[in-house]
Scaffold this active site. Structure first.
Site, PDB file in Angstrom:
ATOM      1  N   ASP A 151       0.888  -1.209   0.035  1.00  0.00           N
ATOM      2  CA  ASP A 151      -0.155  -0.112   0.031  1.00  0.00           C
ATOM      3  C   ASP A 151       0.763   1.203   0.225  1.00  0.00           C
ATOM      4  O   ASP A 151       2.089   1.094   0.188  1.00  0.00           O
ATOM      5  CB  ASP A 151      -0.807  -0.054   1.407  1.00  0.00           C
ATOM      6  CG  ASP A 151      -1.734   1.127   1.155  1.00  0.00           C
ATOM      7  OD1 ASP A 151      -2.294   1.577   0.386  1.00  0.00           O
ATOM      8  OD2 ASP A 151      -1.597   1.768   2.272  1.00  0.00           O
ATOM      9  N   ASP A 202      -1.807  -0.812   5.919  1.00  0.00           N
ATOM     10  CA  ASP A 202      -2.004  -0.171   7.201  1.00  0.00           C
ATOM     11  C   ASP A 202      -3.096  -0.680   7.944  1.00  0.00           C
ATOM     12  O   ASP A 202      -3.295  -0.109   9.030  1.00  0.00           O
ATOM     13  CB  ASP A 202      -2.093   1.419   6.883  1.00  0.00           C
ATOM     14  CG  ASP A 202      -3.399   1.733   6.110  1.00  0.00           C
ATOM     15  OD1 ASP A 202      -3.735   3.157   6.014  1.00  0.00           O
ATOM     16  OD2 ASP A 202      -4.325   0.902   6.048  1.00  0.00           O
TER      17      ASP A 202
END
Length: 656
Positions: free
Chosen positions: A341, A541
């Protein structure tokens, strides 16, 4: 760890940062005590036996060896037999008793001693693995200073603290619980939790963690988590839970162990009965059968898998990576594709001010523009507002008071500063079409991957601010290390716009960029790679990446000091938020898998050679005992190599 803050006599709540890691005493383990007793008795009996002393001198000692070394595994084996499970421990005790029954008392005692010693080594290894994790609990102080509403101080045990309590943390003390600063300013060394090498400034409303070391200022902290649910406690709990799981390799071994053990018993009977039927002596046939039972037992095979994986889990836990199970630790070494990400993973996840662009004719300097915007944004809790106010604080600017503050979602904020109406927010909503110069600045910043924020004073544009997330300092080294490990560069999966994603990817060496993705799009990409036969590791995350983390072969969340969502979603959690630990834990997992294979080869070679020797020739019982138990000890110690600090390696170029 050591602290630069020292005190001759720590008060309540303070612990010595240099205190040794908790360590289980060897003799506190029952297995070790019984093994030591058996060994001492054997060493007393052996010379008496070899020197021709009468049987009454050494016989009772050998009997005591059998009792002390064989009682516990024999009893456990009988209990397993009651549950219709054939335990290899019971087979070893039966073999020793069989050897004694045909006059090989010394050989049977030797088997008991070595077998008890290998069991003690396994117990010590397990305890050491647990110690290395539970030692984190020693970071939390045993006591804390609780403040009453009247300001009275009371020294209480840290575990007695409850949510809502207020504690006083003096200079040099360890903080007693996770909480938030109510009053005071200081610097806190929180390397044990976040991995940050330098102390972090703390003031009112900042979060602090149990076990971190306060600096030179006094802090009043409101407890926000029960001590049993602190970040440190959760780390320990998760790693202990992981240690209780079994990897697929171990489950496969246990599945065939029962069939193997039953087959071994049948083969032992055949090894005894066939030579006896062909005219062999009873003693010779029974001795060969007992030797076969010993050398064919799969003790070393059973011990091949878990020590390396549990050692790897413990080592990773010490470095802030929590693998939730032995299954995860084994899977991490299988990954061949890594998807990262962007926000909060490759970047720090916190916006920072990057550009100050006063517009011509506004009459403002860079600092005057920043002070004006920061004064208007000061009451706001938006991350972009905090970035602007934080930049003003770093430059030690004096901010005017803002009145009539209002925040409009999607547009920005409005406030009156020094008699002027100031707007700070989205250019798309606030920028007049006629402001050509401002449009050009906004376009330039956005093309560079910045978030542009327009500043209006009394309705006229006076400047544009550029804000951007900052790349993690270890991002490039991590990408290079992952490329080397998997043979292909990581892929970037992000919901951000393509221009900003490609700019950041180019900085770290990523060429495959998938931008503008919704959570379901990330899942589709991961499943597409999985259908191609790849084992995908997703690093995110733990918030909008949760579906992809769950869909991947293995998901790792950047923990942000152990955020609840990250801990619940991923297979593993980087508690200290260090991106560089990702290639390190993959490398550690691969080393563990190699050690498992090594152990299985060692065990298989020993069993094959010793069984062939016993069936083809005449294998002396002492050599069979030494070979079988020796291979078990070698396999156990080989797996424990991953507990060493040198087994954890950071990628080249990472200075963390």
């Amino acid at each position: 760890m050591t602290s630069t803050l020292t005190a001759p006599a720590p008060p309540a709540g303070r612990t010595d940062p240099t205190a040794p890691r908790r360590r289980t005493r060897i003799l506190a383990l029952p297995e070790a005590r019984w093994a030591l007793a058996a060994l001492v008795l054997f060493l007393i009996a052996l010379p008496l036996d070899l020197l021709g002393a009468p049987a009454w001198a050494w016989g009772p000692l050998y009997a005591a060896v059998y009792a002390t070394g064989g009682w516990e595994p024999g009893w456990e084996g009988c209990k397993a037999l009651r549950d219709k499970t054939l335990d290899v421990d019971l087979l070893m005790v039966v073999a020793a008793l069989g050897a004694a029954a045909i006059g090989q008392v010394l050989d049977g005692a030797l088997l008991i001693v070595i077998f008890a010693t290998s069991g003690a080594l396994e117990a010590i290894a397990t305890a050491r693995t647990a110690d290395s994790v539970r030692g984190l609990l020693d970071l939390a102080p045993p006591t804390a200073t609780r403040l009453s509403p009247d300001g009275d101080e009371t020294t209480v045990a840290a575990e007695e603290l409850t949510v809502g309590d207020v504690i006083l943390v003096r200079p040099g003390e360890r903080i007693g619980a996770d909480g938030r600063v109510l009053a005071g300013e200081s610097e806190v060394d929180q390397a044990t939790i976040t991995g940050e090498p330098l102390p972090v400034a703390k003031q009112a409303e900042d979060e602090v963690f149990a076990g971190t070391v306060n600096g030179t200022g006094a802090l009043r902290v409101r407890v926000e988590r029960d001590p049993s649910d602190s970040v440190i406690a959760r780390i320990v709990r998760m790693v202990e839970e992981a240690s209780e799981t079994k990897a697929p390799t171990q489950l496969f071994i246990e599945k065939i162990e029962q069939r193997y053990s039953v087959g071994m018993v049948i083969a032992t009977v055949a090894v005894f009965a066939i030579p006896l039927a062909l005219g062999d002596e009873l003693r010779s046939a029974l001795l060969r059968a007992m030797t076969f039972m010993i050398v064919a037992s799969p003790c070393a095979v059973v011990l091949s898998t878990m020590p390396p994986l549990l050692s790897a889990i413990a080592n990773a836990g010490r470095h802030g990576v929590l693998a939730k199970s032995a299954v995860v630790m084994e899977r991490l070494g299988q990954v061949d594709t890594v998807a990262l990400d962007k926000t909060g993973t490759l970047t720090e996840g916190t916006p920072h001010l990057t550009d100050l662009r006063p517009l011509a004719g506004a009459g403002l300097t860079d600092e005057a523009l920043l002070a004006l915007a920061a004064a208007a944004e000061h009451p706001s809790e938006h991350p972009l507002a905090r970035a602007i106010v934080g930049a003003a604080r770093e430059r030690r600017l004096t901010l005017a008071d803002a009145v009539d503050f209002a925040s409009v979602p999607g547009q920005g904020v409005r406030a009156t500063v020094d008699g002027h109406t100031v707007h700070v927010g989205s250019p798309a909503r606030l920028l007049p079409a006629a402001a050509v110069a401002a449009h050009a600045v906004v376009r330039e910043l956005e093309e560079a991957g910045r978030t542009a924020m327009l500043v209006l004073r009394d309705g006229s544009p006076v400047g544009v601010l550029g804000v951007a997330d900052r790349l993690r300092p270890d991002a490039a080294a991590t990408v290079a290390a992952l490329t080397e490990l998997t043979g292909r560069p990581p892929v970037l999966l992000t919901g951000d716009n393509e221009r900003a994603a490609e700019r950041l990817a180019a900085e770290v060496g990523i060429t495959d960029v998938h931008a503008g993705l919704l959570p379901q799009d990330k899942v589709a990409a991961v499943r597409g790679w999985e259908r191609q036969g790849r084992n995908v590791l997703v690093v995110g995350d733990g918030v909008n990446d949760a579906p992809a983390l769950a869909a991947a072969h293995c998901g790792v969340a950047m923990g942000r000091a152990g955020s609840d969502l990250a801990l619940e979603t991923a297979d593993a959690v980087v508690v200290r938020d260090e991106l560089a630990t990702i290639p390190s834990v993959v490398r550690l997992s691969r080393t563990a898998r190699r050690l498992v294979i090594q152990n299985l080869v060692i065990a298989g070679v020993f069993i094959t050679v010793l069984v062939a020797w016993d069936l083809i020739g005449t294998l002396p019982l002492p050599i069979g005992v030494a070979g079988h138990e020796g291979s078990t000890v070698v396999v156990g110690l080989n797996g424990l190599r991953l507990l060493r600090e040198t087994a954890w390696r950071k990628p080249p170029g990472d200075a963390g």
